[in-house]
Design a protein around this motif. Structure first.
Motif, short mmCIF file in Angstrom:
data_model
loop_
_atom_site.label_atom_id
_atom_site.label_comp_id
_atom_site.label_asym_id
_atom_site.label_seq_id
_atom_site.Cartn_x
_atom_site.Cartn_y
_atom_site.Cartn_z
N UNK B 263 -11.06 16.59 33.38
CA UNK B 263 -10.28 17.13 34.47
C UNK B 263 -10.61 16.40 35.77
N UNK B 264 -9.65 15.69 36.32
CA UNK B 264 -9.85 14.96 37.56
C UNK B 264 -9.07 15.59 38.70
N UNK B 265 -9.10 14.90 39.88
CA UNK B 265 -8.27 15.32 41.01
C UNK B 265 -8.70 16.62 41.64
N UNK B 266 -9.99 16.78 41.82
CA UNK B 266 -10.46 17.97 42.53
C UNK B 266 -11.12 18.97 41.59
N UNK B 267 -11.87 19.91 42.16
CA UNK B 267 -12.64 20.85 41.35
C UNK B 267 -11.75 21.82 40.56
N UNK B 268 -12.30 22.30 39.48
CA UNK B 268 -11.59 23.26 38.63
C UNK B 268 -12.03 24.67 39.04
N UNK B 269 -11.07 25.54 39.38
CA UNK B 269 -11.45 26.91 39.74
C UNK B 269 -12.21 27.58 38.59
N UNK B 270 -13.19 28.39 38.94
CA UNK B 270 -14.05 29.02 37.94
C UNK B 270 -13.23 29.82 36.93
N UNK B 271 -12.17 30.46 37.41
CA UNK B 271 -11.30 31.24 36.53
C UNK B 271 -10.69 30.36 35.43
N UNK B 272 -10.23 29.16 35.81
CA UNK B 272 -9.66 28.23 34.83
C UNK B 272 -10.70 27.87 33.78
N UNK B 273 -11.91 27.64 34.29
CA UNK B 273 -13.02 27.23 33.44
C UNK B 273 -13.29 28.29 32.37
N UNK B 274 -13.35 29.53 32.81
CA UNK B 274 -13.61 30.63 31.88
C UNK B 274 -12.51 30.72 30.83
N UNK B 275 -11.27 30.65 31.33
CA UNK B 275 -10.14 30.81 30.41
C UNK B 275 -10.04 29.63 29.45
N UNK B 276 -10.29 28.42 29.95
CA UNK B 276 -10.25 27.23 29.09
C UNK B 276 -11.34 27.31 28.02
N UNK B 277 -12.52 27.75 28.44
CA UNK B 277 -13.64 27.87 27.51
C UNK B 277 -13.31 28.89 26.42
N UNK B 278 -12.66 29.97 26.82
CA UNK B 278 -12.27 31.00 25.85
C UNK B 278 -11.29 30.43 24.81
N UNK B 279 -10.54 29.41 25.21
CA UNK B 279 -9.60 28.76 24.28
C UNK B 279 -10.26 27.63 23.49
N UNK B 381 -11.50 12.72 51.16
CA UNK B 381 -11.32 11.65 52.13
C UNK B 381 -10.02 11.83 52.91
N UNK B 382 -10.11 11.51 54.19
CA UNK B 382 -8.92 11.40 55.03
C UNK B 382 -8.02 12.62 54.89
N UNK B 383 -8.62 13.79 54.75
CA UNK B 383 -7.82 15.01 54.62
C UNK B 383 -6.78 14.88 53.51
N UNK B 384 -7.20 14.21 52.46
CA UNK B 384 -6.33 13.96 51.31
C UNK B 384 -5.64 15.24 50.84
N UNK B 385 -4.35 15.13 50.60
CA UNK B 385 -3.59 16.24 50.01
C UNK B 385 -3.32 15.88 48.56
N UNK B 386 -3.71 16.76 47.64
CA UNK B 386 -3.45 16.48 46.23
C UNK B 386 -2.35 17.43 45.75
N UNK B 387 -1.21 16.86 45.42
CA UNK B 387 -0.04 17.67 45.07
C UNK B 387 0.42 17.30 43.67
N UNK B 388 0.23 18.21 42.73
CA UNK B 388 0.63 17.94 41.34
C UNK B 388 -0.04 16.69 40.80
N UNK B 389 -1.28 16.44 41.20
CA UNK B 389 -2.01 15.29 40.69
C UNK B 389 -1.79 14.01 41.48
N UNK B 390 -0.81 13.97 42.36
CA UNK B 390 -0.58 12.78 43.19
C UNK B 390 -1.38 12.89 44.49
N UNK B 391 -2.00 11.79 44.90
CA UNK B 391 -2.70 11.75 46.17
C UNK B 391 -1.70 11.48 47.30
N UNK B 392 -1.78 12.29 48.35
CA UNK B 392 -0.92 12.08 49.52
C UNK B 392 -1.83 11.95 50.74
N UNK B 393 -1.62 10.89 51.50
CA UNK B 393 -2.43 10.66 52.69
C UNK B 393 -1.64 11.08 53.93
#
Lengths: 477, 477
Positions: B263-279, B381-393
């Protein structure tokens, strides 16, 4: 740039199991901390970064710690074969210009090294430590180990093995053999040979456990393999056969986790292959040498039967060519290229070029590539004799025999032997008492190199240029 | 030296499965033969080794073949993001000095490229082939791909990615994730991003199958993971969540062979982690960027909960440091060093140094290392906006807005969005009709970069040096 292996590994997976021996077990943190202490003790004793020390060792945990200590200090380690005679050892240490010989306390009869400075491991451990700044990254051409090997001339050459050589060898091996976090490599090979040292290196680069034994022990090997404590092991045909015998006698099978039996030092007889497969041992035949930091080609288990007798295909970073040939099937000298190939030699042979201008290593072995690119070795370099996994060069023995005043001509070749695979036999022109000659040799040659037979003849087979034809000697056996 | 990947791979494991798509499947021999034919067609059309071509592609088998064809020819591939506007594309192609744009026939509305020469894939395939001699080995600094990424200035920079960068990245990843002969990597990422392209490269270096889809499809991904057809997949938090939802809805578990959800492009919310692990999905959070040819640190599944929020530890060949800090926990700019880091940029930015004198890449991201050496990213970096996996500066959007005659000041920041993670919002000083402004932006910016809101204000938050403080804008949301 390559990270200082153990330092980086201890940062990344400090708690992973690094080493298991009869004496205990070490995590990477422990391996690092204890090696670092030894490095600081060596530093206090005057050992400097980028200097060279020789190691006369048994294959035990202390030796692993001392090797890593040297590398943390960026010191070049000359790996001495502990079966050599005093005379051979002195020659190698002098040739290497090592400033210090580190002697394992487990060496039963330490050699007399004259004016060469030596220290037992225990003496080093009594020293105070002195801190130093660890070089966090090595250049790829940083020499880390040196191993002596003889060749056509019989003069041992100190082969440089660099950080880049070892790293690319370990990585290519992982691409070929795969890698899991359950891996553990059983080492019953001497650490002064590349077959053993390469396991130490794979271990620290992969973060993989090594289970180390001082000597080969077929029963113990079989037991580890059956229990699933190990997933890989390096052997030669001789030791493979002994392990298979144990498993056959107890009608047992390898654990499903065991997935790599890496067999070097010549082809595996088809009969061994069948019997090993019946025991669930996946056989991967491999071809390599000191100059290539272990494996250069490997025959996968899927091809073991279809391509029996083959040494396999190159690993991913390597190239193999057959000198002066065009078609598949044509026999010629095997050439090897890749980042795992030594840049050259040290000492008296340092001016000798290891590589051609195009970067190829000429192995001296004769072989061919088949239509699918599989390598077949037809004849080993310099009439190499492989005895119990040790390489013996006829020229080296001949040089010693010719040094005896009563010997006019000498020719050595290998004779098949059920126990050792091969043993050296000497054909001689001259007249001398055999016991006296054996004494003469014993002072100058390691025991495993001593001819098992002396045969006195009228003359030796020579070609038109008067060059000894050793393959003719074999016909006389 | 590094072997020409596909050529070497096809020699070593010609029959192994290389690529599976909706259109068919390819062994390495087939991939090689078909790519070679395209390479010969390109060569006939005048494309020379070491030249540069741009690729405007969809993520399909033809694109994989064209990429490999370029590499067999040792041609540099400029990977164009197919979501860019004509204006953005023209700018990048001109900046890259690519002599030719290869356009996927699947691109629905091909852009008008003015005087830039372009050819559809199909036009290339109609050409005669012309043979050439394949360079069997690349130098490590041979550029193989170029990807544009913006930064603090908003001016896109063409990042060089060399054979050495990609190879060391793939090897370090294998040491970290392991490797087996059953591995298959599911790719639903664009091939013009490093997340997708790096799978093509791992595949050919490892001899591992890639299953490629043109678009992300949560149901299909879940189905492949459940069936055990794939063992690894690359996602971002957003797509991970969608896959988990499908698996939860059908109460299904990942196949035991599936072992890596990267999983790239920023941290994974803990909730996702729990649910993914359950799967049964083993989550490995990773931190990387175009300049580091994919992963530079990865958080293993064993540490996923204990070190939640962390980007993990460096891969084996990499070093991470925090600029101007001494103690663990101190926040500063994240610095990266290693053989996977770009040597620099091309085109208008080619004189800009990518690295410090000591060889460190300054990422612009703020973070810290904890006591155990785990990296935590505090601010992108540079107040990067990550939208649907795309980096926006933000700076890139601001530059466009400021080019409109009625806009005096512009500041852009990211706003949380349930569908896309984040979307850009623009704060403006000036007076203009919103529809007109949107039209103005649409011509100049890819759709995913368009501000979702325009907010007109009296003035923007600036510091004493009059520098825009984008973090203050976020408080206004």
């Amino acid at each position: 740039m390559i990270p200082n292996w153990l330092m980086q590994r201890a940062k990344l997976t400090p708690d992973a199991s690094a080493l298991v021996t009869g004496q205990g077990h070490w995590s990477y943190r422990e391996l690092y901390e204890q090696s670092l202490e030894i490095a600081q003790q060596l530093h206090h004793l005057g050992v400097q970064s980028n200097s060279r020390v020789a190691l006369l060792s048994q294959s035990n945990d202390q030796t692993v710690l001392f090797i890593h200590a040297c590398w943390l200090l960026s010191v070049e380690v000359v790996c001495l074969n502990n079966r050599l005679t005093e005379q051979e050892l002195r020659w190698q240490v002098r040739d290497s210009e090592a400033k210090l010989v580190l002697v394992d306390d487990q060496i039963q009869t330490p050699p007399e090294l004259d004016d060469i400075k030596s220290l037992f491991y225990s003496a080093v451990r009594e020293s105070d430590p002195k801190e130093f700044i660890i070089l966090e990254q090595w250049n790829e051409d940083q020499t880390l180990s040196i191993m002596y090997t003889s060749g056509t001339t019989g003069v041992p050459k100190g082969v440089r093995q660099t950080a880049g050589n070892h790293t690319s060898s370990a990585l290519a091996s992982a691409l070929n053999l795969g890698l899991t976090d359950k891996d553990s490599w059983l080492c019953m090979m001497p650490l002064f040979h590349i077959s053993g040292l390469s396991i130490v290196i794979r271990s620290v680069i992969y973060g993989m456990e090594m289970r180390l034994y001082e000597k080969f022990d077929a029963k113990e090997a079989a037991s580890q393999i059956i229990a699933g404590h190990v997933t890989a092991m390096s052997v030669v045909a001789l030791t493979l056969d002994q392990i298979v015998r144990v498993m056959e006698a107890t009608d047992s099978k390898a654990h499903p986790l065991f997935r790599t039996m890496l067999v070097g030092g010549g082809p595996v007889p088809l009969d061994y292959l069948d019997r090993a497969t019946a025991c669930g041992l996946p056989i991967l035949q491999t071809y390599g040498m000191t100059e290539t930091c272990s494996q250069t080609t490997t025959l996968g288990k899927a091809d073991a039967v279809r391509k029996v007798g083959s040494a396999g295909k190159p690993l991913f970073f390597n190239q193999i060519a057959i000198k002066d040939t065009v078609q598949p099937g044509e026999v010629g000298e095997v050439l090897i290229k890749g980042p795992h190939v030594t840049p050259g030699y040290i000492g008296s042979q340092s001016t000798r070029n290891a590589l051609t201008e195009d970067g190829w290593l000429a192995t001296g072995d004769a072989g061919y590539l088949d239509e699918e690119g599989y390598l077949f070795i037809v004849d080993r370099r310099a009439d190499l004799i492989i005895s119990g996994g040790e390489n013996i060069y006829p020229a080296e023995i001949e040089n010693v025999l010719l040094a005896h005043p009563a010997i006019r001509e000498a020719g050595v070749c290998g004779k098949e032997d059920t126990e050792w695979g091969q043993v050296p036999v000497a054909f001689l022109v001259g007249s001398v008492n055999e016991d006296e000659l054996l004494d003469f040799c014993s002072e100058r040659l390691a025991r495993y190199k001593l001819p098992k037979e002396f045969r006195f003849v009228e003359q030796l087979p020579r070609n038109a240029s008067n060059k000894l034809m050793r393959f003719e000697l074999k016909k006389w056996l």
